[in-house]
Design an enzyme around this catalytic site. Structure first.
Site, short mmCIF file in Angstrom:
data_model
loop_
_atom_site.label_atom_id
_atom_site.label_comp_id
_atom_site.label_asym_id
_atom_site.label_seq_id
_atom_site.Cartn_x
_atom_site.Cartn_y
_atom_site.Cartn_z
N ASN A 1 25.51 -65.69 24.31
CA ASN A 1 24.60 -66.18 23.28
C ASN A 1 25.44 -66.56 22.06
OD1 ASN A 1 22.60 -66.66 21.44
ND2 ASN A 1 21.89 -64.53 21.31
N TRP A 2 25.64 -67.87 21.88
CA TRP A 2 26.53 -68.33 20.81
C TRP A 2 25.85 -68.29 19.43
CZ3 TRP A 2 28.85 -73.27 23.57
CH2 TRP A 2 29.70 -72.84 24.61
N LYS A 3 24.56 -68.05 19.42
CA LYS A 3 23.80 -67.99 18.15
C LYS A 3 24.10 -69.22 17.28
CE LYS A 3 23.90 -63.01 18.48
NZ LYS A 3 23.70 -61.75 17.81
N HIS B 1 14.31 -62.89 21.40
CA HIS B 1 15.52 -62.21 20.89
C HIS B 1 15.14 -61.47 19.61
CE1 HIS B 1 19.46 -61.52 19.17
NE2 HIS B 1 19.97 -61.76 20.37
N GLU C 1 16.53 -61.12 16.89
CA GLU C 1 16.74 -61.89 15.63
C GLU C 1 15.56 -62.83 15.40
OE1 GLU C 1 20.71 -63.26 16.48
OE2 GLU C 1 21.44 -61.21 16.24
N GLU D 1 18.00 -55.23 24.80
CA GLU D 1 18.92 -55.30 23.68
C GLU D 1 18.44 -54.39 22.55
OE1 GLU D 1 21.35 -59.17 23.78
OE2 GLU D 1 19.56 -59.55 22.64
N GLY E 1 25.38 -56.75 17.40
CA GLY E 1 26.32 -57.16 16.36
C GLY E 1 26.85 -56.02 15.51
N SER F 1 26.59 -55.42 21.55
CA SER F 1 27.99 -55.04 21.38
C SER F 1 28.72 -54.81 22.70
CB SER F 1 28.10 -53.81 20.47
OG SER F 1 27.61 -54.12 19.18
N GLY G 1 26.84 -61.46 22.70
CA GLY G 1 26.89 -62.27 21.48
C GLY G 1 28.33 -62.49 21.04
N GLY G 2 28.81 -61.65 20.13
CA GLY G 2 30.13 -61.83 19.52
C GLY G 2 31.25 -62.06 20.51
#
Ligand code: PEP
Length: 256
Positions: free
Chosen positions: A11-13, A99, A101, A171, A177, A216, A237-238
């Site tokens: 997930n490149w956000k 998600h 977010e 999640e 994150g 994470s 993600g990251g």
């Protein structure tokens, strides 16, 4: 595919630009070609504006493309909206819905998430519904209650046939994150709870639905997470923004 082969999704956000994402993809494709994956499927979720570019570059490759979100409406006077038909047209086969977010920053309710899930189904897109508890909910021992409520909102809307082929991403909000992943045991407990919830609908559906863990995930903790019976891969993600760490996670999934 055997029952529940693993899947890793990046997930490149809201990161990158046309040039840097192109380089990232070059890196991912080169790392994956060395791995020669046989079991593990790989997806990336770029920002909307780069979907077409990424889909075009990945055509014919082993990496699939998904959208990070979609509008719940079909078409029309929705300034800024992007429909399920549009992301499909851009080359997507998958969509993230719910998600955390989106739930937090855009106040998306269980009902809205279900609307979006339904829209994906109507276009033949595979939805991945994200569920997860906040730290406070975990501290109050409400984790299973929260994630099953989020899941049931969708299953009760679309039913058995509408959920078939979809995926779940567990999640925990406190793990996204933050560098603080759920332990493999914590993840397994929730994944087993989600699978039990699906089994109330249908045992076979429950057995074949992939439940990804997200929060994470790194090359360091992936092996232990994927060692859990009900963890079928990861939403990353990251660590998906670096080709080598993303590929390491895919390798861990492949060997799980
Ligand atoms: C995510 O946002 O889906 C996610 C899991 O992020 P991270 O891996 O950075 O925690």
């Amino acid at each position: 595919m055997s029952e529940r082969d693993p899947l890793v999704a990046g997930n490149w956000k809201m990161n990158g630009d046309a040039g840097s994402l192109d380089l990232l993809l070059d890196g991912v494709l080169s790392e994956l070609s060395v791995l020669a994956l046989r079991r593990c499927s790989v997806l990336v979720f770029p920002p909307y504006v780069y979907l077409g570019q990424v889909a075009q570059k990945l055509r014919g490759s082993i990496v699939g493309v998904g959208s990070q979100d979609v509008d719940q409406r079909t078409q029309g006077a929705v300034t800024g909206g992007v429909s399920a038909a549009m992301v499909k047209d851009a080359g997507c086969g998958f969509v993230l819905v719910g998600h955390s977010e989106r739930r937090t920053l855009f106040a998306e309710s269980d009902e809205l998430v279900s609307d979006k899930f339904e829209q994906c189904g109507s276009q033949g897109l595979v939805p991945i519904v994200c569920v997860g508890e906040t730290l406070e909910e975990r501290r109050r021992d409400r984790t299973i209650e929260v994630v099953t409520r989020q899941l049931r909102a969708v299953t009760s809307r679309v039913g058995l046939a509408g959920f078939d082929g979809a995926m779940i991403a567990y999640e925990p909000v406190w793990a996204i994150g933050t560098g603080e992943s759920a332990t493999p045991e914590q993840a397994e407990e929730v994944h087993a709870g989600l699978r039990k919830c699906l089994a109330e609908l249908d045992e076979d559906l429950s057995n074949r639905t992939r439940i990804l863990y997200g929060g994470s995930v790194t090359a360091d903790n992936a092996v232990a997470l994927f060692g859990m019976k009900n963890v079928d891969g990861a939403l990353v993600g990251g660590a998906s923004l670096k080709a080598n760490s993303f590929a390491e996670i895919c390798k861990a999934a492949e060997e799980s």
